[in-house]
Design a protein around this motif. Sequence first.
Motif, mmCIF file in Angstrom:
data_model
loop_
_atom_site.group_PDB
_atom_site.id
_atom_site.type_symbol
_atom_site.label_atom_id
_atom_site.label_comp_id
_atom_site.label_asym_id
_atom_site.label_seq_id
_atom_site.Cartn_x
_atom_site.Cartn_y
_atom_site.Cartn_z
ATOM 1 N N GLY A 111 0.792 -1.224 0.000
ATOM 2 C CA GLY A 111 0.000 0.000 0.000
ATOM 3 C C GLY A 111 0.821 1.268 0.000
ATOM 4 N N GLU A 112 1.982 1.232 0.649
ATOM 5 C CA GLU A 112 2.778 2.460 0.806
ATOM 6 C C GLU A 112 3.834 2.650 -0.286
ATOM 7 O OE1 GLU A 112 2.149 4.856 3.159
ATOM 8 O OE2 GLU A 112 0.373 3.574 3.393
ATOM 9 N N GLY A 113 4.214 1.554 -0.931
ATOM 10 C CA GLY A 113 5.122 1.701 -2.061
ATOM 11 C C GLY A 113 6.591 1.502 -1.748
ATOM 12 N N LYS A 114 7.386 1.655 -2.788
ATOM 13 C CA LYS A 114 8.787 1.300 -2.780
ATOM 14 C C LYS A 114 9.629 2.027 -1.752
ATOM 15 C CE LYS A 114 11.951 0.379 -6.496
ATOM 16 N NZ LYS A 114 12.218 0.713 -7.906
ATOM 17 N N SER A 115 9.344 3.280 -1.479
ATOM 18 C CA SER A 115 10.224 4.103 -0.636
ATOM 19 C C SER A 115 9.969 3.937 0.861
ATOM 20 C CB SER A 115 10.082 5.578 -1.003
ATOM 21 O OG SER A 115 8.751 6.016 -0.780
ATOM 22 N N VAL A 116 8.967 3.169 1.234
ATOM 23 C CA VAL A 116 8.627 2.996 2.649
ATOM 24 C C VAL A 116 9.096 1.617 3.114
ATOM 25 C CG1 VAL A 116 6.747 2.794 4.327
ATOM 26 C CG2 VAL A 116 6.652 4.545 2.542
ATOM 27 N N TYR A 117 9.865 1.612 4.202
ATOM 28 C CA TYR A 117 10.367 0.359 4.780
ATOM 29 C C TYR A 117 9.707 0.164 6.148
ATOM 30 C CZ TYR A 117 13.813 1.353 1.200
ATOM 31 O OH TYR A 117 14.415 1.650 0.004
ATOM 32 N N PRO A 118 8.728 -0.713 6.240
ATOM 33 C CA PRO A 118 7.972 -0.871 7.496
ATOM 34 C C PRO A 118 8.817 -1.283 8.701
ATOM 35 C CG PRO A 118 6.796 -1.875 5.660
ATOM 36 C CD PRO A 118 8.155 -1.523 5.148
ATOM 37 N N MET A 119 9.932 -1.982 8.457
ATOM 38 C CA MET A 119 10.780 -2.438 9.553
ATOM 39 C C MET A 119 12.154 -1.771 9.413
ATOM 40 S SD MET A 119 11.837 -6.358 10.649
ATOM 41 C CE MET A 119 10.136 -6.914 10.606
ATOM 42 N N GLN A 120 12.469 -0.851 10.315
ATOM 43 C CA GLN A 120 13.742 -0.135 10.263
ATOM 44 C C GLN A 120 14.706 -0.727 11.290
ATOM 45 O OE1 GLN A 120 11.422 4.036 9.187
ATOM 46 N NE2 GLN A 120 13.133 4.110 10.622
ATOM 47 N N LEU A 121 15.769 -1.338 10.792
ATOM 48 C CA LEU A 121 16.762 -1.971 11.653
ATOM 49 C C LEU A 121 18.121 -1.324 11.446
ATOM 50 C CD1 LEU A 121 15.790 -5.735 11.087
ATOM 51 C CD2 LEU A 121 14.993 -4.198 12.892
ATOM 52 N N ALA A 122 19.065 -1.658 12.327
ATOM 53 C CA ALA A 122 20.414 -1.108 12.243
ATOM 54 C C ALA A 122 21.352 -1.976 13.060
ATOM 55 C CB ALA A 122 20.446 0.339 12.761
ATOM 56 N N GLN A 123 22.644 -1.754 12.900
ATOM 57 C CA GLN A 123 23.616 -2.420 13.756
ATOM 58 C C GLN A 123 23.313 -2.043 15.208
ATOM 59 O OE1 GLN A 123 27.688 -1.659 12.753
ATOM 60 N NE2 GLN A 123 27.415 -2.165 10.592
ATOM 61 N N GLY A 124 23.291 -3.023 16.088
ATOM 62 C CA GLY A 124 22.977 -2.748 17.482
ATOM 63 C C GLY A 124 21.490 -2.600 17.730
ATOM 64 N N SER A 125 20.707 -2.512 16.671
ATOM 65 C CA SER A 125 19.242 -2.447 16.779
ATOM 66 C C SER A 125 18.651 -3.427 15.775
ATOM 67 C CB SER A 125 18.734 -1.028 16.510
ATOM 68 O OG SER A 125 19.261 -0.112 17.430
ATOM 69 N N THR A 126 19.101 -4.683 15.888
ATOM 70 C CA THR A 126 18.599 -5.726 15.007
ATOM 71 C C THR A 126 17.254 -6.224 15.539
ATOM 72 O OG1 THR A 126 19.915 -7.346 16.245
ATOM 73 C CG2 THR A 126 20.915 -6.399 14.271
ATOM 74 N N PHE A 127 16.747 -7.319 15.002
ATOM 75 C CA PHE A 127 15.409 -7.789 15.372
ATOM 76 C C PHE A 127 15.402 -8.216 16.834
ATOM 77 C CE2 PHE A 127 11.648 -10.342 15.571
ATOM 78 C CZ PHE A 127 10.790 -9.796 14.637
ATOM 79 N N ASN A 128 14.750 -7.422 17.671
ATOM 80 C CA ASN A 128 14.775 -7.631 19.117
ATOM 81 C C ASN A 128 14.047 -8.914 19.517
ATOM 82 O OD1 ASN A 128 13.344 -7.139 21.959
ATOM 83 N ND2 ASN A 128 15.210 -5.917 21.900
ATOM 84 N N GLY A 129 14.701 -9.695 20.391
ATOM 85 C CA GLY A 129 14.080 -10.900 20.920
ATOM 86 C C GLY A 129 14.217 -12.122 20.043
ATOM 87 N N PHE A 130 15.138 -12.082 19.107
ATOM 88 C CA PHE A 130 15.225 -13.151 18.123
ATOM 89 C C PHE A 130 15.528 -14.510 18.750
ATOM 90 C CE2 PHE A 130 17.189 -15.660 14.750
ATOM 91 C CZ PHE A 130 16.258 -15.490 13.723
ATOM 92 N N PHE A 131 16.320 -14.537 19.820
ATOM 93 C CA PHE A 131 16.725 -15.802 20.442
ATOM 94 C C PHE A 131 15.935 -16.117 21.722
ATOM 95 C CE2 PHE A 131 20.409 -14.628 17.888
ATOM 96 C CZ PHE A 131 20.744 -15.833 17.275
ATOM 97 N N ASN A 132 14.742 -15.564 21.849
ATOM 98 C CA ASN A 132 13.957 -15.742 23.077
ATOM 99 C C ASN A 132 13.715 -17.200 23.453
ATOM 100 O OD1 ASN A 132 13.683 -13.057 23.664
ATOM 101 N ND2 ASN A 132 11.633 -12.846 22.804
ATOM 102 N N ASN A 133 13.607 -18.069 22.486
ATOM 103 C CA ASN A 133 13.298 -19.475 22.773
ATOM 104 C C ASN A 133 14.419 -20.204 23.498
ATOM 105 O OD1 ASN A 133 10.690 -19.663 21.798
ATOM 106 N ND2 ASN A 133 11.325 -20.164 19.717
ATOM 107 N N TYR A 134 15.585 -19.567 23.584
ATOM 108 C CA TYR A 134 16.752 -20.258 24.141
ATOM 109 C C TYR A 134 17.316 -19.526 25.352
ATOM 110 C CZ TYR A 134 16.368 -23.128 20.072
ATOM 111 O OH TYR A 134 15.869 -23.999 19.137
ATOM 112 N N ASP A 135 17.535 -20.282 26.398
ATOM 113 C CA ASP A 135 18.206 -19.769 27.584
ATOM 114 C C ASP A 135 19.699 -19.766 27.289
ATOM 115 O OD1 ASP A 135 19.512 -19.521 30.097
ATOM 116 O OD2 ASP A 135 17.769 -20.338 31.133
ATOM 117 N N GLY A 136 20.287 -18.580 27.233
ATOM 118 C CA GLY A 136 21.690 -18.449 26.871
ATOM 119 C C GLY A 136 22.667 -18.760 27.979
ATOM 120 N N LEU A 137 22.161 -19.161 29.152
ATOM 121 C CA LEU A 137 22.989 -19.605 30.271
ATOM 122 C C LEU A 137 23.934 -18.514 30.773
ATOM 123 C CD1 LEU A 137 23.969 -23.106 28.801
ATOM 124 C CD2 LEU A 137 21.965 -22.508 30.194
#
Length: 498
Positions: A211-237
């Motif tokens: 609906g918004e077109g080519k210039s709109v990126y619904p998910m804005q990420l960056a170094q240090g601000s990657t997809f939050n909670g990606f490893f939630n399923n795992y206890d990293g000990l």
Amino acid sequence: MKNKSMNKILALGVVAAMTAGMLAGCGSSASTTDGAAAGTEAASNSAASNGEVPTLVWWTVGGTPADDFDQAVSQISDYAEEKIGVRIDVKIAGWADYDTKMNNIINTGEYFDLMFVNNTNYTKFVNLNALENITDLVQSETPDLYNFIPADLWEGAKIHGNVYAVPTYKDSSLTQFWMLDDTYVQKYGIDVDSIKDYATLNDALQTIKEGEGKSVYPMQLAQGSTFNGFFNNYDGLASGLQPIGVKYDDASRKVVCTLEQDDIMDGLNWLHKWYQDGIINPDANVVTDGGKGSIFGSAQGWPAAATTWAFNQGIEKYDLTQVFGPLYTTETIQGSMNAISANSKYKTEALKVLQLMNTDPKFRDMCAYGTEGNYMEYAEDGTVQKLRDDWNWPSYTQGTFFILSTQADGDPDAWNQVKEQNESATASTCLGFALDVTNIQNEIANCNTVWDKYKNDLLTGASDPATAVPACIEELKAAGLDTVIEEAQKQVDEFFAN
């Protein structure tokens, strides 16, 4: 200290600090001076004895400070000087730079007094003799601070039987939320409550993109601000190494390479698809700041926190859906704490700053929201109205939430929400365990070097998991991943044997 202590944590009636991870009390020669020696040294270094007004260097993490940040900190210091005779010099490392900067400070011996630490570096810095043992000092010099924070939390902050950091007394369980800008939710008739996994999220993101077109990126990420909670399923000990963990509900407690697991690969494939589809910004893996106004967001917290998340993004309203948790792990409990340098000249003064942060509402508000009349103002009912959105010293890194003034447009029920989440949280099967890295420090460091090489590309979708993941795993194994997993499994088995 296993089952009994874990039950105490789960029974806390008020939210515990994210820093109270129940560390295994393994003996080690890496422990620094004992509490009595620390207290003696701090007393001898006390600036109060010679009339000086010390300025304490406090390293933390956050966004890019505003031009007048130092001026605001100077005003905050005026209040601290009036109350306890000290000033603070707050230095913020960017989200993408924090890990590297803190490691460099510790490794080079750069002077500091206070440092924000978490489950990624706390144990490591203790084992490097960089943090002060405050076990006795916090009780003798700052009794109000010691008494304010529950005993279970102090117990959880222990390494080798001693306390090296002050836990941040707030939420201790992990609850993950995904959110969408309400403007687009209304525009495209999206049912946010129905979004519970990557597939249903994809439907919403694709609708907005089309609906918004080519210039709109619904998910804005960056170094240090990657997809939050990606490893939630795992206890990293509490290992500080994302490529290893135990599935949070695995009764057998098998330590695995997370990158070899089907659910992680599935998530990486979705990220790569969204990157290719133009849903994620094309420079996500190279920029250090994703900017404001992200249509989609992922964050850990509680429903009322949506107001702050929206404000920080410059968005009027986010609509939330809960997608994971609440869950207790050692890492979530250890997520935020402040430590004192073993080389600080002002150890007692540093503790007094943390005591002020956790017991003085005015000081707490200034540090959390910025200075009155500039960054925020008080309404007649005592709530806080933010005047600006560029106070980038994150409140969660500082101290308790329970003496904070609520925001004027916030939910007065926020702290009850946090309490309810903690009380309903599921416990990871490894809750209470934290990996002792003494014998595998080199392997973990080498593995993290490899992971740092790949993680920004993978967790922003920029690289194809089909080729990048096997290459990453091969390098991780060459760096000693199998040795780390073997040692972790051995410790887990021994810890839960009794």
